[in-house]
Design a protein around this motif. Structure first.
Motif, PDB file in Angstrom:
ATOM      1  N   GLU A  14      -9.182  30.059  20.896  1.00 18.57           N
ATOM      2  CA  GLU A  14      -9.363  30.896  19.705  1.00 18.57           C
ATOM      3  C   GLU A  14      -8.040  31.536  19.331  1.00 18.57           C
ATOM      4  O   GLU A  14      -7.312  32.012  20.189  1.00 18.57           O
ATOM      5  N   GLN A  15      -7.753  31.526  18.047  1.00 22.40           N
ATOM      6  CA  GLN A  15      -6.526  32.116  17.529  1.00 22.40           C
ATOM      7  C   GLN A  15      -6.874  33.062  16.396  1.00 22.40           C
ATOM      8  O   GLN A  15      -7.880  32.871  15.720  1.00 22.40           O
ATOM      9  N   PRO A  16      -6.044  34.068  16.172  1.00 19.79           N
ATOM     10  CA  PRO A  16      -6.279  34.961  15.034  1.00 19.79           C
ATOM     11  C   PRO A  16      -6.338  34.166  13.730  1.00 19.79           C
ATOM     12  O   PRO A  16      -5.668  33.135  13.585  1.00 19.79           O
ATOM     13  N   HIS A  17      -7.121  34.636  12.789  1.00 18.17           N
ATOM     14  CA  HIS A  17      -7.328  33.930  11.523  1.00 18.17           C
ATOM     15  C   HIS A  17      -6.054  33.705  10.729  1.00 18.17           C
ATOM     16  O   HIS A  17      -5.970  32.786   9.922  1.00 18.17           O
ATOM     17  N   TRP A  18      -5.023  34.524  10.940  1.00 18.92           N
ATOM     18  CA  TRP A  18      -3.799  34.424  10.158  1.00 18.92           C
ATOM     19  C   TRP A  18      -2.814  33.387  10.703  1.00 18.92           C
ATOM     20  O   TRP A  18      -1.856  33.019  10.026  1.00 18.92           O
ATOM     21  N   VAL A  19      -3.028  32.903  11.929  1.00 17.19           N
ATOM     22  CA  VAL A  19      -2.103  31.936  12.527  1.00 17.19           C
ATOM     23  C   VAL A  19      -2.065  30.673  11.677  1.00 17.19           C
ATOM     24  O   VAL A  19      -3.093  30.112  11.317  1.00 17.19           O
ATOM     25  N   GLY A  62       6.206  50.821  18.730  1.00 16.35           N
ATOM     26  CA  GLY A  62       6.088  49.753  19.714  1.00 16.35           C
ATOM     27  C   GLY A  62       7.296  48.844  19.793  1.00 16.35           C
ATOM     28  O   GLY A  62       7.314  47.897  20.574  1.00 16.35           O
ATOM     29  N   GLY A  63       8.300  49.116  19.011  1.00 21.07           N
ATOM     30  CA  GLY A  63       9.492  48.272  18.989  1.00 21.07           C
ATOM     31  C   GLY A  63      10.592  48.750  19.915  1.00 21.07           C
ATOM     32  O   GLY A  63      10.461  49.762  20.612  1.00 21.07           O
ATOM     33  N   ASN A  64      11.699  48.031  19.895  1.00 18.68           N
ATOM     34  CA  ASN A  64      12.873  48.330  20.718  1.00 18.68           C
ATOM     35  C   ASN A  64      13.845  49.170  19.891  1.00 18.68           C
ATOM     36  O   ASN A  64      14.713  48.645  19.221  1.00 18.68           O
ATOM     37  N   TYR A  65      13.676  50.468  19.928  1.00 16.76           N
ATOM     38  CA  TYR A  65      14.474  51.382  19.119  1.00 16.76           C
ATOM     39  C   TYR A  65      15.139  52.411  20.041  1.00 16.76           C
ATOM     40  O   TYR A  65      14.820  52.514  21.224  1.00 16.76           O
ATOM     41  N   LYS A  79      13.542  43.282  17.207  1.00 12.62           N
ATOM     42  CA  LYS A  79      13.129  42.072  16.494  1.00 12.62           C
ATOM     43  C   LYS A  79      11.622  42.031  16.282  1.00 12.62           C
ATOM     44  O   LYS A  79      11.096  41.037  15.792  1.00 12.62           O
ATOM     45  N   LEU A  80      10.905  43.073  16.633  1.00 18.87           N
ATOM     46  CA  LEU A  80       9.443  43.077  16.553  1.00 18.87           C
ATOM     47  C   LEU A  80       8.913  42.559  15.216  1.00 18.87           C
ATOM     48  O   LEU A  80       8.073  41.667  15.204  1.00 18.87           O
ATOM     49  N   PRO A  81       9.396  43.039  14.067  1.00 18.70           N
ATOM     50  CA  PRO A  81       8.832  42.548  12.799  1.00 18.70           C
ATOM     51  C   PRO A  81       9.291  41.133  12.432  1.00 18.70           C
ATOM     52  O   PRO A  81       8.770  40.537  11.505  1.00 18.70           O
ATOM     53  N   HIS A  82      10.244  40.597  13.171  1.00 18.79           N
ATOM     54  CA  HIS A  82      10.818  39.298  12.832  1.00 18.79           C
ATOM     55  C   HIS A  82      10.293  38.151  13.691  1.00 18.79           C
ATOM     56  O   HIS A  82      10.766  37.022  13.575  1.00 18.79           O
ATOM     57  N   TYR A  89      -0.026  42.255  15.191  1.00 18.81           N
ATOM     58  CA  TYR A  89       0.282  43.578  15.741  1.00 18.81           C
ATOM     59  C   TYR A  89       0.636  44.554  14.617  1.00 18.81           C
ATOM     60  O   TYR A  89       0.124  45.676  14.567  1.00 18.81           O
ATOM     61  N   ILE A  90       1.487  44.119  13.709  1.00 17.25           N
ATOM     62  CA  ILE A  90       1.908  44.981  12.600  1.00 17.25           C
ATOM     63  C   ILE A  90       0.716  45.338  11.714  1.00 17.25           C
ATOM     64  O   ILE A  90       0.543  46.499  11.330  1.00 17.25           O
ATOM     65  N   MET A  91      -0.122  44.374  11.415  1.00 14.41           N
ATOM     66  CA  MET A  91      -1.278  44.644  10.557  1.00 14.41           C
ATOM     67  C   MET A  91      -2.244  45.635  11.221  1.00 14.41           C
ATOM     68  O   MET A  91      -2.822  46.485  10.543  1.00 14.41           O
ATOM     69  N   LYS A  92      -2.386  45.550  12.527  1.00 17.29           N
ATOM     70  CA  LYS A  92      -3.267  46.484  13.242  1.00 17.29           C
ATOM     71  C   LYS A  92      -2.724  47.912  13.199  1.00 17.29           C
ATOM     72  O   LYS A  92      -3.481  48.871  13.298  1.00 17.29           O
ATOM     73  N   LYS A  93      -1.429  48.071  13.063  1.00 14.18           N
ATOM     74  CA  LYS A  93      -0.802  49.396  13.051  1.00 14.18           C
ATOM     75  C   LYS A  93      -0.918  50.087  11.688  1.00 14.18           C
ATOM     76  O   LYS A  93      -0.593  51.254  11.558  1.00 14.18           O
ATOM     77  N   PHE A  94      -1.405  49.379  10.667  1.00 12.05           N
ATOM     78  CA  PHE A  94      -1.489  49.981   9.337  1.00 12.05           C
ATOM     79  C   PHE A  94      -2.430  51.179   9.289  1.00 12.05           C
ATOM     80  O   PHE A  94      -2.227  52.097   8.499  1.00 12.05           O
ATOM     81  N   SER A  95      -3.445  51.217  10.137  1.00  9.40           N
ATOM     82  CA  SER A  95      -4.328  52.388  10.153  1.00  9.40           C
ATOM     83  C   SER A  95      -3.549  53.637  10.571  1.00  9.40           C
ATOM     84  O   SER A  95      -3.798  54.730  10.069  1.00  9.40           O
TER      85      SER A  95
END
Length: 104
Positions: A14-19, A62-65, A79-82, A89-95
Motif C-alpha cells: 500500500e502506498q499513499p494516494h499521492w505517490v 521537522g527539518g534540518n535547521y 532538504k526536507l521539502p525537496h 509529511y508536508i501535507m500532514k503538517k498543514f493543520s
C-alpha cells in the motif's frame, strides 16, 4: 485524518494516494538557482515547495535547521521539502500551519 493508501504499482504494497501523481513532484532544472541545495540526484530534486511552507512552524517543522546568532532560522542545510517522498509529511503538517495563522 488517515492518509488514503492504494496499491499503485501492483506490488501488493500500500502506498499513499499521492505517490506517482504529477501534483506531488515538480523538477525545475532550468531555474537559475537549481538546485538550491547540494544534491547527488538533481533529477530527483523536488522544487514543488521552493519556499518551505513549514518555515513558520519554527522548531516544530521537522527539518534540518539551526538558528543563527540573531535568532533567525537557517534552513540552508535542509532538504526536507525537496525530497519527493516528503510530500505526504508536508501535507500532514498543514493543520499545524492553520493554527499558526489563526487570529487569536
Amino acid at each position: 485524518m488517515e492518509e488514503e493508501k492504494k496499491d499503485l504499482k501492483g506490488t501488493g504494497e500500500e502506498q499513499p494516494h499521492w505517490v506517482g501523481k504529477e501534483y506531488s513532484f515538480f523538477n525545475h532544472s532550468k531555474c537559475e538557482y537549481f538546485p538550491c541545495h547540494k544534491t547527488n540526484k538533481p533529477e530527483e530534486f523536488n522544487c514543488l515547495f521552493c519556499y518551505c511552507p513549514l518555515y513558520a512552524l519554527g522548531d516544530k517543522c521537522g527539518g534540518n535547521y539551526k538558528y543563527n546568532e540573531e535568532g533567525v532560522k537557517d534552513c540552508s542545510q535542509c532538504k526536507l521539502p525537496h525530497v519527493r517522498e516528503n510530500y505526504g509529511y508536508i501535507m500532514k503538517k498543514f493543520s499545524e500551519l492553520i493554527e499558526v495563522a489563526k487570529i487569536k
